[in-house]
Design an enzyme around this catalytic site. Structure first.
Site, PDB file in Angstrom:
ATOM      1  N   ARG B 311       0.862  -1.192   0.000  1.00 25.18           N
ATOM      2  CA  ARG B 311       0.000   0.000   0.000  1.00 25.18           C
ATOM      3  C   ARG B 311       0.894   1.237   0.000  1.00 25.18           C
ATOM      4  O   ARG B 311       1.418   1.638   1.031  1.00 25.18           O
ATOM      5  CB  ARG B 311      -0.917   0.009   1.227  1.00 25.18           C
ATOM      6  CG  ARG B 311      -2.090   0.992   1.091  1.00 25.18           C
ATOM      7  CD  ARG B 311      -2.784   1.253   2.414  1.00 25.18           C
ATOM      8  NE  ARG B 311      -2.010   2.152   3.230  1.00 25.18           N
ATOM      9  CZ  ARG B 311      -1.987   2.151   4.565  1.00 25.18           C
ATOM     10  NH1 ARG B 311      -2.689   1.270   5.247  1.00 25.18           N
ATOM     11  NH2 ARG B 311      -1.246   3.020   5.221  1.00 25.18           N
ATOM     12  N   HIS B 315      -3.815   5.059   4.049  1.00 26.62           N
ATOM     13  CA  HIS B 315      -4.986   4.193   4.002  1.00 26.62           C
ATOM     14  C   HIS B 315      -6.147   4.909   3.327  1.00 26.62           C
ATOM     15  O   HIS B 315      -6.834   4.354   2.477  1.00 26.62           O
ATOM     16  CB  HIS B 315      -5.379   3.761   5.418  1.00 26.62           C
ATOM     17  CG  HIS B 315      -6.688   3.041   5.449  1.00 26.62           C
ATOM     18  ND1 HIS B 315      -6.841   1.782   4.941  1.00 26.62           N
ATOM     19  CD2 HIS B 315      -7.912   3.415   5.893  1.00 26.62           C
ATOM     20  CE1 HIS B 315      -8.105   1.399   5.081  1.00 26.62           C
ATOM     21  NE2 HIS B 315      -8.775   2.381   5.653  1.00 26.62           N
ATOM     22  N   TYR B 324       3.088   6.059  11.686  1.00 28.61           N
ATOM     23  CA  TYR B 324       3.344   4.678  12.105  1.00 28.61           C
ATOM     24  C   TYR B 324       4.328   3.906  11.222  1.00 28.61           C
ATOM     25  O   TYR B 324       4.671   2.773  11.526  1.00 28.61           O
ATOM     26  CB  TYR B 324       2.019   3.899  12.248  1.00 28.61           C
ATOM     27  CG  TYR B 324       1.111   3.951  11.012  1.00 28.61           C
ATOM     28  CD1 TYR B 324       1.357   3.145   9.907  1.00 28.61           C
ATOM     29  CD2 TYR B 324       0.004   4.797  10.981  1.00 28.61           C
ATOM     30  CE1 TYR B 324       0.533   3.187   8.802  1.00 28.61           C
ATOM     31  CE2 TYR B 324      -0.833   4.850   9.866  1.00 28.61           C
ATOM     32  CZ  TYR B 324      -0.572   4.032   8.789  1.00 28.61           C
ATOM     33  OH  TYR B 324      -1.383   4.077   7.690  1.00 28.61           O
TER      34      TYR B 324
HETATM   35  C1  TPP Z   1     -15.754  -5.016   9.815  1.00 24.37           C
HETATM   36  C2  TPP Z   1     -14.909  -3.794   9.754  1.00 24.37           C
HETATM   37  N1  TPP Z   1     -14.059  -3.540  10.751  1.00 24.37           N
HETATM   38  C3  TPP Z   1     -13.284  -2.421  10.704  1.00 24.37           C
HETATM   39  C4  TPP Z   1     -13.363  -1.552   9.661  1.00 24.37           C
HETATM   40  C5  TPP Z   1     -12.487  -0.288   9.631  1.00 24.37           C
HETATM   41  N2  TPP Z   1     -11.479  -0.438   8.590  1.00 24.37           N
HETATM   42  C6  TPP Z   1     -11.672   0.007   7.337  1.00 24.37           C
HETATM   43  S1  TPP Z   1     -10.422  -0.425   6.297  1.00 24.37           S
HETATM   44  C7  TPP Z   1      -9.569  -1.183   7.544  1.00 24.37           C
HETATM   45  C8  TPP Z   1      -8.262  -1.834   7.258  1.00 24.37           C
HETATM   46  C9  TPP Z   1      -8.370  -2.822   6.155  1.00 24.37           C
HETATM   47  O1  TPP Z   1      -7.119  -3.343   5.850  1.00 24.37           O
HETATM   48  P1  TPP Z   1      -6.944  -4.410   4.693  1.00 24.37           P
HETATM   49  O2  TPP Z   1      -8.026  -5.423   4.813  1.00 24.37           O
HETATM   50  O3  TPP Z   1      -5.568  -4.893   4.713  1.00 24.37           O
HETATM   51  O4  TPP Z   1      -7.252  -3.604   3.365  1.00 24.37           O
HETATM   52  P2  TPP Z   1      -6.423  -2.404   2.707  1.00 24.37           P
HETATM   53  O5  TPP Z   1      -6.979  -1.127   3.276  1.00 24.37           O
HETATM   54  O6  TPP Z   1      -4.998  -2.623   3.026  1.00 24.37           O
HETATM   55  O7  TPP Z   1      -6.711  -2.484   1.247  1.00 24.37           O
HETATM   56  C10 TPP Z   1     -10.274  -1.103   8.745  1.00 24.37           C
HETATM   57  C11 TPP Z   1      -9.815  -1.634  10.040  1.00 24.37           C
HETATM   58  C12 TPP Z   1     -14.278  -1.862   8.639  1.00 24.37           C
HETATM   59  N3  TPP Z   1     -14.446  -1.071   7.573  1.00 24.37           N
HETATM   60  N4  TPP Z   1     -15.026  -2.985   8.707  1.00 24.37           N
END
Ligand code: TPP
Ligand code: TPP
Ligand code: MG
Ligand code: MG
Lengths: 336, 413, 336, 413
Positions: B311, B315, B324
């Site tokens: 990434r 985010h 971080y």
């Molecule tokens: C069920 C749920 N828990 C928490 C969140 C908050 N949240 C949104 S994106 C994220 C991180 C996701 O990381 P990853 O799955 O690695 O995807 P990336 O953003 O790296 O593409 C979190 C914790 C959410 N959207 N849904």
């Protein structure tokens, strides 16, 4: 018309939908070859094939997700949660996903899933085979919530649920699968001879917006759903008070006119459900009735419900609303 | 077992550490994988256990020299290569513009695909037009490939009166049924298990349709990941299950979220063929996806893939990763930039040049600006007009029930 | 006393508990090194160590289960669900497991877990970053349910939640993290200078059974929690009506005496919450008040709530109860 | 991929089939595994990847000839062998009696451990007394090993006034904190992920405590299974995670619930050592559990195990398996009966005889009857007395809040 118990009536509704809509598929734990632990889908796999009626892996959240995906891709899944207590692993898929997908997608995707589940107490199921979690779904916009009580409305309502283009959570009072329950665990009637055990063959539906006026009277309105409809019937007879007994049938959207008109007529209302009192659907009924009928009310609206505790095992008859408790509540409304 | 992750010491249980925190220099090891490592098994006969090496290695086509090599080389024609490059560049420029607009309040929030542009674009190009795309917020690029108008995408992001989801969802939560691009939902992971159901329905109807879906390294910890793998294992529907391991879930590095050696191999015990694919290699992704699609055409069902990437950006517009991780961590990442890599490949092939690339970027920038200007005519979040308040009450159900109708009247808008 | 915003106050409560109870552990998505996406746990990992404050894998159900296990084995976990909308994957672990383990085990095992979660609308979060699912927990016996509204009560209530030997679901109105919200999105005050931003240092607790009488009046009782407390304050001022404003603070068990006494005094009640109307906790309030204060009521109890629809994105100010809607409801209660 | 399960034909997606339906003869293949197949890696250095063979083979000690062999032989002394045999026989006899009593209404419901008596007994014997047991309904035998009085167990099952959980849960949902036997909960799978938390707390406190937990082949499809594996992988707490693959989940054979080749190997991609163990072999289970416990003592964290066995009886007193499988299917099962196998082993070792076995059975039957008679003095479900109705209202919270107090007064009992 054929005499059926509730299991047969539900089976008949699903059979009809499978026979007449090729997009209907049926799954859940043990619903395939075995026909379900309560036998609601008995014989349907044999008749319709193993890709239309099949066992799902033991993961309520997983097959709710599968139902969602099938639903948005044109099928009409009817899934069984073996006991309503086990619907919670699927809660996210139901309340965050199924309930919202039509709205969130601007109407492009819809999710015509029926979630059938045996609910309620009276079979010595203890904490986790007795709960009646309808309120936890009535609070979620996008879901229709139905609770049947007799073979006849079981078939009529389930047919409508499957035909509905919105997700429907369909509660079946497992205590009434094989007979009505009048609040006395030592009296175990079957559906034999009961007028509501006369069920139409073939397609038969009841709109998901109508309450059923089970008894008609003048002095009190008793509102109930599921097993409690029968217990209330007994209680009304015991009370000697002339009552309307409304079987709500569909909780969302509930039958405003039936409820409001009856409450205005009698000025006295008792709402009865098995689930715990606090934030139960009874609270919604009371709140709505007092909003709409305030000037017609002659006495506080009473709620007779399960206690605000987990559902017990050995002492379940002290937990479920009994004819005695309901009778007392009806009488209290008459004292003023 | 000795844990190979770096761990916090002095902890009574293992707590993983990321490659680097802001004050440390990221010391990524050089990649041991090359395009000629792995055979390409016949997709129409390959079994899960034949993919052990593919699950533990890395499917690459573009080597460190930017040349294509190995059995997985899909030998694409020049046109396709340049098309892919174009879409990727377009997405990056689009994202940059949207991010700027977010800063001015024209939209409430934004998420870029930065560093991961390759994924949805290469994979969608490798699929058939009737195939279903069930994305997360980091696969909007699929819509370019399928031909969605950029104006329509912007209309959604800025929540104006032309937003096809009527301002109901946050930006980047696209829905586009015409392009078989299924509605993005915020709860991460849910799409992964749902996609299996979408594919089951295609199989049920006997159609030659695949479904592709993605999940993040972070979200793969959700129950939905397990449901998807196990249901795909059980019913073998035509689904391609991709874990996008971009190493970060907001501030949480994958080292803190699993102790496993990789994500790809998780499908093996379930009898699903597994590939681990270089996520910044257009050709490898295209090729792996074609392979999975061939299996589906042959009636063989699911493939599980780890897409190994990074990434590159924040985010989301709400995030500042320099809190971080090392602010320049992406520069140290051995997998490179997917656009640079395909660009260099095309240049080495003699079909592209830095000059052409710059010109294209300018054109695309103009296209984006033009689309943007067109879109804001229908309103934006800062200034409206918005979809009317009545849209709150419609499409909750097929028909508006009485209680919602009453509430709509109460609002009186 | 120190001036704090709500984030700092929550941080201060957790810091105090970590410092003074070695059994307290804190985890959730991004709460460790980063200190949480809303920065509530900022600095705590550095201060207390990576085995006391740490990032959990992205699986709400998984770390709820971990919290359960830690809880029954003597720890006192404080877990964060990043947004209340994402509590549903953990719903089974919370309502079937945490809530019932003390009872089901005859008191042998207890589960002193605190589930903190930012809830409610007002930050353009759309469907899934705006929900306020308190009612879905108030219906579950065994859980305490708390909703803070100011820096001061955030600290006091969170301290009590962590000290409580029962599982507590602790809702934080994310719209008020950095300042109160009076219903006007263009007016974005901070907590600076607000009397409730004066927060005691060190240990400070508020019992989980007391409502807070925010304003005192004679003619109407307004009951609210979370962000709505501030919106109601504005609405009461706008209305010109002399009102009691009760910030419920703890929803289960709610403060019977405060509510009943105020309702009896004024005879007119308005209940306000962000969550959808049907089966919201407002329904419980209305039902309970009419049961207990029927003969004192001069007008129908009003509910001003979110609509029975998913939470929208661009039109969120038409969704959340506004000062105008609340003012109108207060005035309606005075018309009779 | 060619699916190696038997499948329903004419289905557009795969639908598995069990070995046999009631009208078919089960044709189980003979076992290819023998006690000398597998090495026993040093538990204090073994890594996850060193257990590939153990995850795909089967850890056995008792051969087809009922003699102990191979590196996994724990070489137990005679006393321990006979102790294990005694507990297993006691459990079977106890179960049979309870089942009879269920038919007369003395208890509402019952679940036997029939065919699986070995599991909890061998494993608990291999653990330390301070270790936590987090069971499903099919591991009550652990309580025998830890010394729970049979009367106390029966009191629970018949829900009388001495039931330590006060008639609140269904029979077989034992709680016994003194024996570190954690409360059984009906929702299947939840204990598996919770056990990781129990173990985390032990590690946090710096105690030498392990936690063992089990999950069924069926329930392993729940999200909780994935949580447990991934959290154990991440934090490496002292937990032993056992999948009891008894092949059936009520009427659903594992073939219908996963397409994977085995359960054990699922832990490998998560970096957890994995063993597949003969669940009807007392010595193998004892030995494998000791091995996992040694890893824990060495600070190395989790082990994942598949316990390969067969549900010999009905799912529960509410179930009639002859509706969905061959009535005698257990007789065809190549893994045999765990009690018979250990009995034969002891006889071959010359420390036991058929005669002694029969005498022991008689004694145990008397013990069970005596305990039962003692227990019913405190009431049973058919006749009471029951725990007082007031127990509905207590222990919902630490203190009874006003609303529950009001309800208690309303009931007036
Ligand atoms: C069920 C749920 N828990 C928490 C969140 C908050 N949240 C949104 S994106 C994220 C991180 C996701 O990381 P990853 O799955 O690695 O995807 P990336 O953003 O790296 O593409 C979190 C914790 C959410 N959207 N849904
Ligand atoms: C969450 C949940 N869903 C469904 C059930 C109903 N149920 C009880 S046991 C069982 C089958 C369990 O099979 P398995 O996990 O293989 O364990 P086994 O009975 O074979 O030991 C089912 C479906 C339940 N108790 N909990
Ligand atoms: Mg990621
Ligand atoms: Mg099983």
């Amino acid at each position: 018309m054929t005499e059926m118990n509730m299991i047969q009536a539900l089976n008949s509704a699903i059979d009809d939908r499978l026979s007449n809509d090729e997009n209907v598929v049926v799954f859940g734990e043990d619903v395939g070859f075995f026909g379900g632990v309560f036998r609601v889908t008995d014989g349907l796999q044999k008749k319709h094939g193993a890709h239309r009626v099949f066992d799902a892996p033991l993961a309520e959240g997983g097959f709710a997700a599968m139902a969602f995906g099938m639903g948005i891709n044109g099928l009409r899944p009817v899934m069984e949660i073996q006991f309503a207590d086990y619907i919670f692993p699927a809660y996210d898929q139901i309340v965050n996903e199924m309930a919202k997908v039509r709205h969130r997608s601007g109407g492009e995707f819809t999710c015509p899933v029926t979630v059938r589940t045996p609910a309620g107490g009276g079979i010595r199921g203890g904490h986790h085979h007795s709960q009646s979690p309808e309120a936890q779904f009535t609070h979620t916009p996008g879901l229709k919530v139905v609770y049947c009580s007799t073979p006849r409305n079981a078939k009529g309502l389930l047919t409508s649920a499957v035909e509905c283009n919105d997700p429907v959570i369909f509660f079946e009072p497992k205590r009434c699968y094989r007979g009505p329950f009048y609040g006395d665990p030592h009296n175990v009637p079957t559906w034999k001879g009961h007028p509501d055990a006369e069920v139409p063959e073939g397609h038969y539906s009841i709109p998901l917006e109508e309450a059923n006026l089970v008894m008609e009277g003048n002095d009190c309105t008793v509102i109930a759903w599921g097993t409690m409809v029968h217990v209330c019937k007994q209680a009304i007879e015991d009370s000697g008070v002339s009552c309307d007994l409304l079987d709500l049938q569909t909780l969302v959207p509930w039958d405003r006119d039936a409820v409001v008109n009856s409450a205005k007529k009698t000025g006295r209302v008792v709402v009865v459900h098995e689930a715990p009192k606090t934030s139960g659907f009874g609270g919604e009924m009371v709140a709505s009735i007092q909003e709409r009928c305030f000037y017609h009310l002659e006495a506080p609206i009473e709620r007779v419900t399960g206690w605000d505790t987990p559902f017990p095992h050995t002492t379940e008859w002290d937990y479920m609303p009994s004819p005695v408790r309901i009778t007392e509540a009806i009488r209290r409304t008459q004292e003023v | 077992m000795v844990d190979e992750r770096e761990l916090e010491t002095a902890s009574p249980f293992s707590v993983g550490k990321p490659p680097a925190r802001p004050d440390q220099e990221p010391g990524f090891a050089a990649w041991p994988w090359s395009p000629t490592d792995l055979t390409r098994p016949d997709p129409t006969t390959c079994k899960s256990e034949d993919t052990d090496a593919h699950a533990h290695g890395l499917v690459r086509v573009l080597g460190d020299d930017d040349l294509a090599d190995g059995e997985w080389n899909p030998s694409l024609d020049d046109e396709t290569l340049l098309e892919g490059l174009g879409w990727m560049l377009r997405l990056r420029i689009f994202d940059e513009r949207m991010m700027k607009m977010q800063r001015t309040g024209k939209l409430s929030f934004y998420m870029r695909s930065f560093g991961e542009e390759c994924i949805a674009i290469a994979q969608t190009m490798a699929l058939e037009t009737q195939d279903w795309i069930f994305p997360t917020y980091r696969q909007p690029g699929a819509q370019f490939v399928r031909g969605r108008s950029m104006i329509s995408m912007i209309n959604h992001c800025i929540g104006n009166i032309e937003d096809n989801v009527k301002g109901r969802q946050m930006p980047v939560h696209y829905t586009w049924k015409e392009g078989r691009f299924i509605s993005v939902s915020s709860p991460v992971g849910t799409q992964f298990s749902q996609a299996v159901g979408v594919a089951m329905a295609s199989a049920y109807k006997g159609l030659d349709e695949a479904t592709i879906t993605w999940i993040g390294d972070g979200a793969s910890a959700e129950g939905d990941y397990h449901y998807a793998i196990n249901f795909a294992s059980t019913f073998k529907p035509p689904v391609i299950l991709c874990v996008v391991n971009n190493q970060w879930a907001i501030s949480t590095h994958a080292n803190l979220a699993t102790g496993g050696r990789n994500f790809a191999a998780r499908g093996l015990p379930y009898g699903i063929p597994c590939l681990r694919v270089d996520g910044n290699d257009f050709l490898a992704l295209y090729s792996a996806t074609k392979w999975a699609r061939e299996r589906i055409s042959a009636g063989l069902g699911p493939t599980h893939m780890e897409i190994y990437t990074y990434r590159a950006g924040a985010h989301s517009s709400s995030d500042d990763p320099s809190v971080y991780r090392h602010a320049e961590e992406f520069k140290f990442w051995p997998g490179g930039d997917p656009i640079e890599r395909l660009k260099n490949h095309c240049i080495k092939k003699g079909i592209w040049s830095e000059d052409k690339h710059e010109k294209l970027a300018e054109l695309l920038d103009e296209e984006v600006m033009a689309a943007y200007k067109e879109a804001v005519k229908f309103g934006d979040l800062a200034n409206g007009p918005y979809p009317p308040a009545s849209t709150i009450f419609t499409e909750v159900y097929e028909e508006v029930p009485w209680h919602i109708q009453e509430q709509r009247e109460e609002l009186g808008k």
